[in-house]
Design a protein around this motif. Structure first.
Motif, PDB file in Angstrom:
ATOM      1  N   PHE A   1      25.689 -11.784  20.256  1.00 57.53           N
ATOM      2  CA  PHE A   1      25.615 -12.585  18.735  1.00 57.53           C
ATOM      3  C   PHE A   1      27.185 -13.308  18.670  1.00 57.53           C
ATOM      4  O   PHE A   1      27.153 -14.176  18.018  1.00 57.53           O
ATOM      5  CB  PHE A   1      25.398 -11.453  18.057  1.00 57.53           C
ATOM      6  CG  PHE A   1      23.960 -11.057  17.853  1.00 57.53           C
ATOM      7  CD1 PHE A   1      23.049 -12.001  17.652  1.00 57.53           C
ATOM      8  CD2 PHE A   1      23.705  -9.733  18.145  1.00 57.53           C
ATOM      9  CE1 PHE A   1      21.684 -11.541  17.405  1.00 57.53           C
ATOM     10  CE2 PHE A   1      22.171  -9.355  18.029  1.00 57.53           C
ATOM     11  CZ  PHE A   1      21.359 -10.227  17.787  1.00 57.53           C
ATOM     12  N   ALA A   2      28.381 -12.849  19.110  1.00 53.44           N
ATOM     13  CA  ALA A   2      29.249 -13.532  19.004  1.00 53.44           C
ATOM     14  C   ALA A   2      29.364 -14.906  19.451  1.00 53.44           C
ATOM     15  O   ALA A   2      29.675 -16.030  18.962  1.00 53.44           O
ATOM     16  CB  ALA A   2      30.642 -12.925  19.351  1.00 53.44           C
ATOM     17  N   VAL A   3      28.701 -14.992  20.727  1.00 52.47           N
ATOM     18  CA  VAL A   3      28.539 -16.302  21.469  1.00 52.47           C
ATOM     19  C   VAL A   3      27.294 -16.980  20.801  1.00 52.47           C
ATOM     20  O   VAL A   3      27.523 -18.232  20.467  1.00 52.47           O
ATOM     21  CB  VAL A   3      28.107 -15.845  22.771  1.00 52.47           C
ATOM     22  CG1 VAL A   3      27.529 -17.173  23.495  1.00 52.47           C
ATOM     23  CG2 VAL A   3      29.116 -15.338  23.631  1.00 52.47           C
ATOM     24  N   LEU A   4      26.506 -16.287  20.222  1.00 53.02           N
ATOM     25  CA  LEU A   4      25.380 -17.072  19.210  1.00 53.02           C
ATOM     26  C   LEU A   4      25.849 -17.765  18.315  1.00 53.02           C
ATOM     27  O   LEU A   4      25.425 -19.024  17.907  1.00 53.02           O
ATOM     28  CB  LEU A   4      24.516 -15.967  18.847  1.00 53.02           C
ATOM     29  CG  LEU A   4      23.144 -16.461  17.955  1.00 53.02           C
ATOM     30  CD1 LEU A   4      22.307 -17.251  18.812  1.00 53.02           C
ATOM     31  CD2 LEU A   4      22.552 -15.408  17.346  1.00 53.02           C
ATOM     32  N   VAL A   5      26.884 -17.139  17.389  1.00 52.10           N
ATOM     33  CA  VAL A   5      27.316 -17.935  16.378  1.00 52.10           C
ATOM     34  C   VAL A   5      28.272 -18.923  16.804  1.00 52.10           C
ATOM     35  O   VAL A   5      28.251 -19.856  16.185  1.00 52.10           O
ATOM     36  CB  VAL A   5      28.404 -16.504  15.428  1.00 52.10           C
ATOM     37  CG1 VAL A   5      29.104 -17.210  14.470  1.00 52.10           C
ATOM     38  CG2 VAL A   5      27.281 -15.817  14.739  1.00 52.10           C
ATOM     39  N   ALA A   6      29.038 -18.837  17.764  1.00 51.73           N
ATOM     40  CA  ALA A   6      30.025 -19.853  18.196  1.00 51.73           C
ATOM     41  C   ALA A   6      29.235 -21.156  18.577  1.00 51.73           C
ATOM     42  O   ALA A   6      29.439 -22.057  18.515  1.00 51.73           O
ATOM     43  CB  ALA A   6      30.750 -19.386  19.324  1.00 51.73           C
ATOM     44  N   THR A   7      28.109 -20.849  19.316  1.00 51.89           N
ATOM     45  CA  THR A   7      27.304 -21.885  20.063  1.00 51.89           C
ATOM     46  C   THR A   7      26.478 -22.453  18.952  1.00 51.89           C
ATOM     47  O   THR A   7      26.085 -23.668  18.940  1.00 51.89           O
ATOM     48  CB  THR A   7      26.747 -21.887  21.306  1.00 51.89           C
ATOM     49  OG1 THR A   7      25.767 -20.414  21.047  1.00 51.89           O
ATOM     50  CG2 THR A   7      27.791 -21.385  22.528  1.00 51.89           C
ATOM     51  N   GLY A   8      26.069 -21.430  18.062  1.00 49.84           N
ATOM     52  CA  GLY A   8      24.747 -21.809  17.095  1.00 49.84           C
ATOM     53  C   GLY A   8      25.199 -22.883  15.981  1.00 49.84           C
ATOM     54  O   GLY A   8      24.604 -23.527  15.574  1.00 49.84           O
ATOM     55  N   ILE A   9      26.749 -22.795  15.801  1.00 47.02           N
ATOM     56  CA  ILE A   9      26.899 -23.620  14.800  1.00 47.02           C
ATOM     57  C   ILE A   9      27.070 -25.127  15.281  1.00 47.02           C
ATOM     58  O   ILE A   9      26.913 -26.098  14.459  1.00 47.02           O
ATOM     59  CB  ILE A   9      28.652 -23.149  14.648  1.00 47.02           C
ATOM     60  CG1 ILE A   9      28.888 -21.935  13.822  1.00 47.02           C
ATOM     61  CG2 ILE A   9      29.212 -24.301  13.618  1.00 47.02           C
ATOM     62  CD1 ILE A   9      29.845 -21.535  13.504  1.00 47.02           C
ATOM     63  N   MET A  10      27.169 -25.123  16.575  1.00 43.57           N
ATOM     64  CA  MET A  10      27.176 -26.650  17.189  1.00 43.57           C
ATOM     65  C   MET A  10      25.540 -26.918  17.459  1.00 43.57           C
ATOM     66  O   MET A  10      25.417 -28.277  17.527  1.00 43.57           O
ATOM     67  CB  MET A  10      27.893 -26.623  18.260  1.00 43.57           C
ATOM     68  CG  MET A  10      29.480 -26.374  18.119  1.00 43.57           C
ATOM     69  SD  MET A  10      30.357 -26.350  19.500  1.00 43.57           S
ATOM     70  CE  MET A  10      30.416 -24.841  20.100  1.00 43.57           C
ATOM     71  N   SER A  11      24.898 -26.076  17.937  1.00 44.51           N
ATOM     72  CA  SER A  11      23.507 -26.462  18.227  1.00 44.51           C
ATOM     73  C   SER A  11      22.549 -25.793  18.179  1.00 44.51           C
ATOM     74  O   SER A  11      22.469 -24.435  18.460  1.00 44.51           O
ATOM     75  CB  SER A  11      23.832 -26.842  19.648  1.00 44.51           C
ATOM     76  OG  SER A  11      22.461 -27.010  20.302  1.00 44.51           O
ATOM     77  N   VAL A  12      21.416 -25.996  17.420  1.00 44.83           N
ATOM     78  CA  VAL A  12      20.388 -25.039  17.099  1.00 44.83           C
ATOM     79  C   VAL A  12      19.647 -24.896  18.383  1.00 44.83           C
ATOM     80  O   VAL A  12      18.981 -23.724  18.734  1.00 44.83           O
ATOM     81  CB  VAL A  12      19.300 -25.925  16.401  1.00 44.83           C
ATOM     82  CG1 VAL A  12      18.012 -25.237  16.094  1.00 44.83           C
ATOM     83  CG2 VAL A  12      19.902 -26.201  14.885  1.00 44.83           C
ATOM     84  N   ALA A  13      19.537 -25.661  19.437  1.00 42.68           N
ATOM     85  CA  ALA A  13      19.096 -25.293  20.697  1.00 42.68           C
ATOM     86  C   ALA A  13      19.541 -24.295  21.543  1.00 42.68           C
ATOM     87  O   ALA A  13      19.111 -23.266  22.143  1.00 42.68           O
ATOM     88  CB  ALA A  13      18.939 -26.614  21.537  1.00 42.68           C
ATOM     89  N   TRP A  14      21.233 -24.199  21.292  1.00 43.38           N
ATOM     90  CA  TRP A  14      21.735 -23.076  21.919  1.00 43.38           C
ATOM     91  C   TRP A  14      21.487 -21.862  21.168  1.00 43.38           C
ATOM     92  O   TRP A  14      21.319 -20.549  21.839  1.00 43.38           O
ATOM     93  CB  TRP A  14      23.169 -23.239  21.813  1.00 43.38           C
ATOM     94  CG  TRP A  14      23.769 -23.962  23.132  1.00 43.38           C
ATOM     95  CD1 TRP A  14      24.197 -25.388  22.867  1.00 43.38           C
ATOM     96  CD2 TRP A  14      23.796 -23.484  24.491  1.00 43.38           C
ATOM     97  NE1 TRP A  14      24.535 -25.816  24.150  1.00 43.38           N
ATOM     98  CE2 TRP A  14      24.210 -24.907  25.114  1.00 43.38           C
ATOM     99  CE3 TRP A  14      23.616 -22.351  25.069  1.00 43.38           C
ATOM    100  CZ2 TRP A  14      24.585 -24.779  26.517  1.00 43.38           C
ATOM    101  CZ3 TRP A  14      23.786 -22.380  26.346  1.00 43.38           C
ATOM    102  CH2 TRP A  14      24.241 -23.398  27.307  1.00 43.38           C
TER     103      TRP A  14
END
Length: 100
Positions: free
Chosen positions: A60-73
């Motif tokens: 989830f930490a990775v999800l937050v970090a990448t999700g801020i930049m891309s909905v696909a991630w």
């Protein structure tokens, strides 16, 4: 991208596997850790929640970090967490996810 390295390494830890084994089957958890009353139910829920947090916090930490930049991630990582919880004894999947 340090969160990705930490999450990858965490996939191989014993703590991750213990938490995931408890989180995968809520019904089995309740059967094993049953407590009577409202306070007992609250304690069971908190304990199970901690196991679920323990198995997924790094992803989830990775999800937050990448999700801020891309909905696909965000969608991809959400799908990976979902699959990880569904597959019984998925050490290969967990290892592959950790390497990725």
């Amino acid at each position: 991208m340090e969160a990705g390295y930490v999450a990858g390494l965490y996939q191989f830890t014993t703590l991750k596997h213990i938490c995931l084994s408890h989180c995968r089957s809520p019904l089995a958890f309740v059967a094993q850790h049953w407590r009577d009353g409202r306070v007992g139910a609250l304690k069971m829920g908190l304990r199970h929640g901690l196991y679920c947090f323990g198995c997924c916090w790094a992803l989830f930490a990775v999800l937050v970090a990448t999700g801020i930049m891309s909905v696909a991630w965000m969608l991809l990582l959400t799908l990976l967490v979902f699959v990880e919880k569904l597959l019984p004894r998925s050490r290969r999947f967990e290892g592959g996810l950790g390497v990725a």
